[in-house]
Design a protein around this motif. Structure first.
Motif, PDB file in Angstrom:
ATOM      1  N   GLY A 140       0.803  -1.217   0.000  1.00 36.79           N
ATOM      2  CA  GLY A 140       0.000   0.000   0.000  1.00 36.79           C
ATOM      3  C   GLY A 140       0.832   1.261   0.000  1.00 36.79           C
ATOM      4  N   MET A 141       2.012   1.207   0.628  1.00 38.19           N
ATOM      5  CA  MET A 141       2.905   2.367   0.638  1.00 38.19           C
ATOM      6  C   MET A 141       3.532   2.608  -0.730  1.00 38.19           C
ATOM      7  SD  MET A 141       4.837   1.925   4.321  1.00 38.19           S
ATOM      8  CE  MET A 141       5.783   3.438   4.100  1.00 38.19           C
ATOM      9  N   ILE A 142       3.650   1.557  -1.528  1.00 41.31           N
ATOM     10  CA  ILE A 142       4.263   1.677  -2.851  1.00 41.31           C
ATOM     11  C   ILE A 142       3.234   2.061  -3.912  1.00 41.31           C
ATOM     12  CG2 ILE A 142       5.430   0.384  -4.678  1.00 41.31           C
ATOM     13  CD1 ILE A 142       6.838  -1.223  -2.523  1.00 41.31           C
ATOM     14  N   CYS A 143       2.045   1.463  -3.818  1.00 48.60           N
ATOM     15  CA  CYS A 143       1.016   1.712  -4.839  1.00 48.60           C
ATOM     16  C   CYS A 143       0.492   3.146  -4.746  1.00 48.60           C
ATOM     17  CB  CYS A 143      -0.143   0.739  -4.655  1.00 48.60           C
ATOM     18  SG  CYS A 143       0.249  -0.956  -5.096  1.00 48.60           S
ATOM     19  N   PRO A 144       0.078   3.714  -5.864  1.00 56.12           N
ATOM     20  CA  PRO A 144      -0.535   5.049  -5.840  1.00 56.12           C
ATOM     21  C   PRO A 144      -1.788   5.064  -4.979  1.00 56.12           C
ATOM     22  CG  PRO A 144       0.022   4.408  -8.089  1.00 56.12           C
ATOM     23  CD  PRO A 144       0.227   3.197  -7.239  1.00 56.12           C
ATOM     24  N   TYR A 145      -2.108   6.237  -4.441  1.00 55.32           N
ATOM     25  CA  TYR A 145      -3.270   6.368  -3.565  1.00 55.32           C
ATOM     26  C   TYR A 145      -4.536   5.864  -4.238  1.00 55.32           C
ATOM     27  CZ  TYR A 145      -0.401   9.372  -0.540  1.00 55.32           C
ATOM     28  OH  TYR A 145       0.576   9.859   0.285  1.00 55.32           O
ATOM     29  N   MET A 146      -4.716   6.204  -5.512  1.00 53.87           N
ATOM     30  CA  MET A 146      -5.973   5.878  -6.182  1.00 53.87           C
ATOM     31  C   MET A 146      -6.123   4.385  -6.405  1.00 53.87           C
ATOM     32  SD  MET A 146      -8.435   7.760  -6.723  1.00 53.87           S
ATOM     33  CE  MET A 146     -10.003   6.906  -6.794  1.00 53.87           C
ATOM     34  N   VAL A 147      -5.021   3.664  -6.507  1.00 52.74           N
ATOM     35  CA  VAL A 147      -5.104   2.208  -6.632  1.00 52.74           C
ATOM     36  C   VAL A 147      -5.703   1.617  -5.369  1.00 52.74           C
ATOM     37  CG1 VAL A 147      -3.719   0.100  -6.710  1.00 52.74           C
ATOM     38  CG2 VAL A 147      -3.239   1.948  -8.305  1.00 52.74           C
ATOM     39  N   ASN A 148      -5.206   2.032  -4.222  1.00 51.11           N
ATOM     40  CA  ASN A 148      -5.697   1.513  -2.947  1.00 51.11           C
ATOM     41  C   ASN A 148      -7.140   1.932  -2.692  1.00 51.11           C
ATOM     42  OD1 ASN A 148      -3.120   0.481  -2.583  1.00 51.11           O
ATOM     43  ND2 ASN A 148      -2.420   2.253  -1.433  1.00 51.11           N
ATOM     44  N   ILE A 149      -7.465   3.176  -3.028  1.00 53.43           N
ATOM     45  CA  ILE A 149      -8.832   3.650  -2.847  1.00 53.43           C
ATOM     46  C   ILE A 149      -9.777   2.894  -3.786  1.00 53.43           C
ATOM     47  CG2 ILE A 149     -10.359   5.646  -3.103  1.00 53.43           C
ATOM     48  CD1 ILE A 149      -8.009   7.399  -2.210  1.00 53.43           C
ATOM     49  N   SER A 150      -9.325   2.601  -5.001  1.00 53.33           N
ATOM     50  CA  SER A 150     -10.138   1.828  -5.942  1.00 53.33           C
ATOM     51  C   SER A 150     -10.431   0.428  -5.392  1.00 53.33           C
ATOM     52  CB  SER A 150      -9.431   1.720  -7.295  1.00 53.33           C
ATOM     53  OG  SER A 150      -9.240   2.984  -7.883  1.00 53.33           O
ATOM     54  N   PHE A 470      -9.101  11.268  -9.535  1.00 51.19           N
ATOM     55  CA  PHE A 470     -10.027  10.730  -8.552  1.00 51.19           C
ATOM     56  C   PHE A 470     -11.011   9.730  -9.158  1.00 51.19           C
ATOM     57  CE2 PHE A 470      -8.771  15.015  -7.222  1.00 51.19           C
ATOM     58  CZ  PHE A 470      -8.187  14.725  -5.996  1.00 51.19           C
ATOM     59  N   ILE A 471     -10.820   9.374 -10.426  1.00 48.17           N
ATOM     60  CA  ILE A 471     -11.647   8.337 -11.052  1.00 48.17           C
ATOM     61  C   ILE A 471     -11.047   6.975 -10.694  1.00 48.17           C
ATOM     62  CG2 ILE A 471     -12.560   7.441 -13.203  1.00 48.17           C
ATOM     63  CD1 ILE A 471     -13.607  10.207 -12.511  1.00 48.17           C
ATOM     64  N   PRO A 472     -11.817   6.088 -10.065  1.00 48.38           N
ATOM     65  CA  PRO A 472     -11.244   4.791  -9.650  1.00 48.38           C
ATOM     66  C   PRO A 472     -10.903   3.902 -10.835  1.00 48.38           C
ATOM     67  CG  PRO A 472     -13.617   4.848  -9.263  1.00 48.38           C
ATOM     68  CD  PRO A 472     -13.214   6.235  -9.670  1.00 48.38           C
ATOM     69  N   SER A 473      -9.975   2.987 -10.616  1.00 46.39           N
ATOM     70  CA  SER A 473      -9.543   2.047 -11.652  1.00 46.39           C
ATOM     71  C   SER A 473     -10.458   0.820 -11.656  1.00 46.39           C
ATOM     72  CB  SER A 473      -8.103   1.610 -11.385  1.00 46.39           C
ATOM     73  OG  SER A 473      -7.764   0.465 -12.143  1.00 46.39           O
ATOM     74  N   PRO A 474     -11.112   0.514 -12.787  1.00 45.55           N
ATOM     75  CA  PRO A 474     -11.993  -0.668 -12.838  1.00 45.55           C
ATOM     76  C   PRO A 474     -11.261  -1.971 -12.555  1.00 45.55           C
ATOM     77  CG  PRO A 474     -12.401   0.785 -14.706  1.00 45.55           C
ATOM     78  CD  PRO A 474     -11.160   1.296 -14.030  1.00 45.55           C
ATOM     79  N   MET A 475     -10.025  -2.098 -13.052  1.00 43.03           N
ATOM     80  CA  MET A 475      -9.257  -3.316 -12.811  1.00 43.03           C
ATOM     81  C   MET A 475      -9.028  -3.524 -11.322  1.00 43.03           C
ATOM     82  SD  MET A 475      -7.743  -5.953 -14.196  1.00 43.03           S
ATOM     83  CE  MET A 475      -7.455  -5.553 -15.915  1.00 43.03           C
ATOM     84  N   CYS A 476      -8.669  -2.462 -10.614  1.00 43.59           N
ATOM     85  CA  CYS A 476      -8.445  -2.558  -9.173  1.00 43.59           C
ATOM     86  C   CYS A 476      -9.746  -2.807  -8.425  1.00 43.59           C
ATOM     87  CB  CYS A 476      -7.782  -1.281  -8.655  1.00 43.59           C
ATOM     88  SG  CYS A 476      -6.144  -0.989  -9.328  1.00 43.59           S
ATOM     89  N   MET A 477     -10.822  -2.183  -8.883  1.00 49.29           N
ATOM     90  CA  MET A 477     -12.125  -2.386  -8.237  1.00 49.29           C
ATOM     91  C   MET A 477     -12.572  -3.840  -8.357  1.00 49.29           C
ATOM     92  SD  MET A 477     -14.233   1.013  -9.436  1.00 49.29           S
ATOM     93  CE  MET A 477     -15.776   0.373  -8.797  1.00 49.29           C
ATOM     94  N   TYR A 482     -14.128 -10.744  -5.661  1.00 46.99           N
ATOM     95  CA  TYR A 482     -14.033 -12.153  -5.262  1.00 46.99           C
ATOM     96  C   TYR A 482     -13.327 -12.321  -3.916  1.00 46.99           C
ATOM     97  CZ  TYR A 482     -12.432 -16.965  -5.053  1.00 46.99           C
ATOM     98  OH  TYR A 482     -12.167 -18.236  -4.642  1.00 46.99           O
ATOM     99  N   LEU A 483     -12.270 -11.566  -3.709  1.00 40.64           N
ATOM    100  CA  LEU A 483     -11.400 -11.809  -2.555  1.00 40.64           C
ATOM    101  C   LEU A 483     -11.909 -11.170  -1.274  1.00 40.64           C
ATOM    102  CD1 LEU A 483      -8.782 -13.308  -2.089  1.00 40.64           C
ATOM    103  CD2 LEU A 483      -7.539 -11.192  -2.491  1.00 40.64           C
ATOM    104  N   GLY A 484     -12.576 -10.039  -1.352  1.00 44.81           N
ATOM    105  CA  GLY A 484     -13.006  -9.337  -0.152  1.00 44.81           C
ATOM    106  C   GLY A 484     -12.186  -8.082   0.081  1.00 44.81           C
ATOM    107  N   GLY A 485     -12.472  -7.388   1.197  1.00 46.76           N
ATOM    108  CA  GLY A 485     -11.870  -6.082   1.424  1.00 46.76           C
ATOM    109  C   GLY A 485     -10.732  -6.034   2.415  1.00 46.76           C
ATOM    110  N   TYR A 486     -10.348  -7.168   3.007  1.00 49.11           N
ATOM    111  CA  TYR A 486      -9.345  -7.114   4.079  1.00 49.11           C
ATOM    112  C   TYR A 486      -7.997  -6.614   3.579  1.00 49.11           C
ATOM    113  CZ  TYR A 486      -7.666 -11.590   2.195  1.00 49.11           C
ATOM    114  OH  TYR A 486      -7.168 -12.575   1.382  1.00 49.11           O
ATOM    115  N   PHE A 487      -7.546  -7.096   2.421  1.00 54.43           N
ATOM    116  CA  PHE A 487      -6.240  -6.652   1.921  1.00 54.43           C
ATOM    117  C   PHE A 487      -6.298  -5.204   1.448  1.00 54.43           C
ATOM    118  CE2 PHE A 487      -8.349  -7.857  -1.917  1.00 54.43           C
ATOM    119  CZ  PHE A 487      -7.778  -7.100  -2.928  1.00 54.43           C
ATOM    120  N   ALA A 488      -7.485  -4.759   0.967  1.00 51.54           N
ATOM    121  CA  ALA A 488      -7.643  -3.361   0.571  1.00 51.54           C
ATOM    122  C   ALA A 488      -7.519  -2.442   1.779  1.00 51.54           C
ATOM    123  CB  ALA A 488      -8.995  -3.163  -0.114  1.00 51.54           C
TER     124      ALA A 488
END
Length: 563
Positions: A140-150, A470-477, A482-488
């Motif tokens: 999460g520290m490496i990925c861009p903010y919008m990736v994690n928010i997506s 501020f537009i979220p990434s569909p691939m990241c969304m 399937y996996l859930g939100g814990y890793f997000a």
């Protein structure tokens, strides 16, 4: 490969015939990688001068790596590098010790800090919790903010809103007796809607890349014709090429150690012949003409991917692989093992396309660091050789030490089921989907394309306010569907740490945050090795830490006391 395994196939509950399942084995995995991993390197070599010198593609990652390497050769850069290494080892030590400490509380399933119901038991059931993973915090520290928010937006949209609503339709939209892991039940919505978003995002980027590549090539051709139309413009063009001494010197070194094109073409043909012979022995579902067709189109796709990567730093290898799954699984058919054929062709296509863009990134790094392109090429060949030997060995070690593919375990491997779902879609068609799943999948497929279009339009129209960021990434969304939100949540914690650090000292964060993040990832990952050894030796943790509701706890107490 995981999508081929019996464990993932049992979760898919579709196409589970002997022809569509292949047990994993270190022998055939290594042989397959040897057969297909080197072709991409030879396919792109003849275009190195066109990509680097003629089109002057930036290859952002390769350029950034080159500048980093060059900075190490300055006194300031060397001093900073020492501090970064020290910071990396400190965070590495903390992460390793923290993972070791957590192990003592994991004596059974659902035990330990990774099952801590951070936001309550109901949220935990919907996979919303912080699992204290140093790896995901570091990522999460490496990925861009919008990736994690997506990722978080996708988790909230799916597990927080959609899945609870669809679960109320149990017995109406799908059979009530089906388990959650059944693709004809609840799991079908999770898997195929996620696949639809990924395919929508992938198709958009492939089309966008083809259009961008075509326009760029036309522009290059037009400017070259315009430059040659008059003598003055030609003289001016030549002078601009020789004014920059650094570029002249780099070009000289880049052209110094050449790799003959006949070597590259001959190497590709020879390796393709070997693969056409070998792959059908490994996967009898694929015939020699399937592999021939794949390798006929692979160089074209490798060029598109390498060119697009040079423009945008995006490698679309996985998207080309998804298209290969659908095409070859449909071609072969379910009764002849179309699922395995599609997944194997995906591996063939991804290996060829991804290694081509990786090599071109390295050529760009070599160009900027005055390194021999011949050395870069043979280093890639040697590195690929090490990869096809070590990667299966490391994977096989973890595959035998941990329950890989267990949806409730530490390593659920969601992409194994997602890729198998794409293959099932290719061979069975939309008739295999539960009720209204196709409608929802089409809607999210279209939504992925629309989000990308909105982002692209805003990027060109509103360059000042930069609302497009501020537009979220569909691939990241799609991943948490399937996996859930814990890793997000873990990754958003990493973003929060980075944000606070940047607010306090932006320069320090820029210099040391990547080192801290790398240490967190490496330390947590390295603990997996002794943990796997302990597991193989049947040495279990001494404590099980579980979390129960008050009502359940009272029942357990009553049962233990016999009252």
């Amino acid at each position: 490969m995981l999508g081929m395994s019996p464990k993932i196939a049992s979760q898919a509950d579709g196409g589970n015939t002997p022809a569509n399942i292949k047990s994993l084995s270190i022998g055939w995995m290594m042989a397959f990688l040897f057969a297909v991993s080197f072709l991409g390197l030879f396919s792109i070599v003849p275009l190195r001068k066109v990509m680097i010198l003629k089109y002057k593609l930036t290859y952002p990652s390769g350029t950034a790596t080159a500048y980093l390497i060059n900075s190490f050769h300055t006194p300031k850069g060397a001093q900073l590098a020492k501090k970064q290494v020290a910071m990396l080892f400190r965070s590495f030590g903390f992460s390793f010790v923290w993972a070791f400490f957590q192990w003592f509380y994991t004596a059974g399933d659902g035990c330990g800090f990774s099952s801590f119901p951070t936001f309550g038991l109901k949220a935990f059931k919907q996979k919303f919790f912080f699992d204290f993973s140093s790896t995901y915090v570091g990522v999460g520290m490496i990925c861009p903010y919008m990736v994690n928010i997506s990722l978080l937006i996708g988790a909230v949209l799916s597990w927080g809103i959609m899945w609870p609503i669809i679960e109320t339709k149990k017995g109406i939209w799908y059979k009530a007796e089906l388990s959650d892991s059944n693709l004809h039940g609840m799991n079908g919505y999770r898997v195929f809607i996620a696949i639809a978003m990924m395919l929508g995002d992938g198709i958009y980027h492939v089309v966008y890349m083809i259009v961008t590549t075509s326009l760029s090539l036309v522009q290059q051709y037009s400017s070259r014709r315009k430059a040659n139309s008059t003598v003055s413009s030609e003289v001016g063009n030549e002078s601009s090429q020789i004014v920059n001494f650094d570029d002249q010197r780099r070009t000289e070194f880049f052209l110094k150690d050449q790799i003959p094109n006949w070597v590259a073409v001959s190497g590709y043909i020879l390796l393709a012949v070997v693969a056409i012979i070998a792959v059908p022995f490994i996967f009898h579902q694929l015939k020699w003409y399937h592999i021939l067709v794949a390798f006929s189109f692979a160089p074209i796709l490798a060029f598109c991917n390498a060119y697009g990567c040079g423009l945008t730093d995006w490698s679309l290898a996985s998207n080309y692989g998804k298209f290969a799954i659908i095409i070859f699984s449909s071609w072969v058919g379910l009764e002849h093992g179309g699922i395995i054929a599609g997944l194997a062709s995906c591996g063939v296509m991804m290996s060829t396309v991804s290694t081509a863009s990786d090599l071109m990134q390295d050529f760009k790094t070599g160009y900027l660091t005055l390194s021999s392109p011949r050395s870069m090429f043979f280093s890639q060949v040697f590195g690929t050789f090490l990869g096809v030997v070590l990667s299966p060995l490391v994977f096989w070690f973890f595959y035998n030490a941990y329950p890989i593919g267990d949806p409730e375990g530490t390593y659920p491997s969601p992409y194994g089921l997602l890729y198998r779902g794409i293959a099932i879609l290719g061979v069975e068609g939309v008739s295999s989907l539960p009720k209204h799943c196709l409608t929802l999948a089409i809607a999210f497929f279209a939504a992925a394309i629309v989000l990308n279009i909105i982002r692209e339009v805003l990027q060109h129209v509103d360059a000042k306010c930069k609302i497009y960021r501020f537009i979220p990434s569909p691939m990241c969304m799609a991943i948490p569907f399937y996996l859930g939100g814990y890793f997000a949540i873990d990754m958003c914690v990493g973003s929060l740490i980075l944000f606070v650090w940047e607010m306090k000292d932006k320069r320090s964060a820029a210099d040391f945050a990547p080192a801290v993040a790398s240490g967190l990832i490496c330390g947590d990952s390295l603990w997996s090795v002794p943990a796997a050894i302990l597991s193989l030796a049947n040495l279990n943790a001494p404590i099980c830490m579980k979390f129960l509701s008050a009502a359940t706890n009272n029942k357990v107490d009553a049962f233990l006391t016999g009252s």
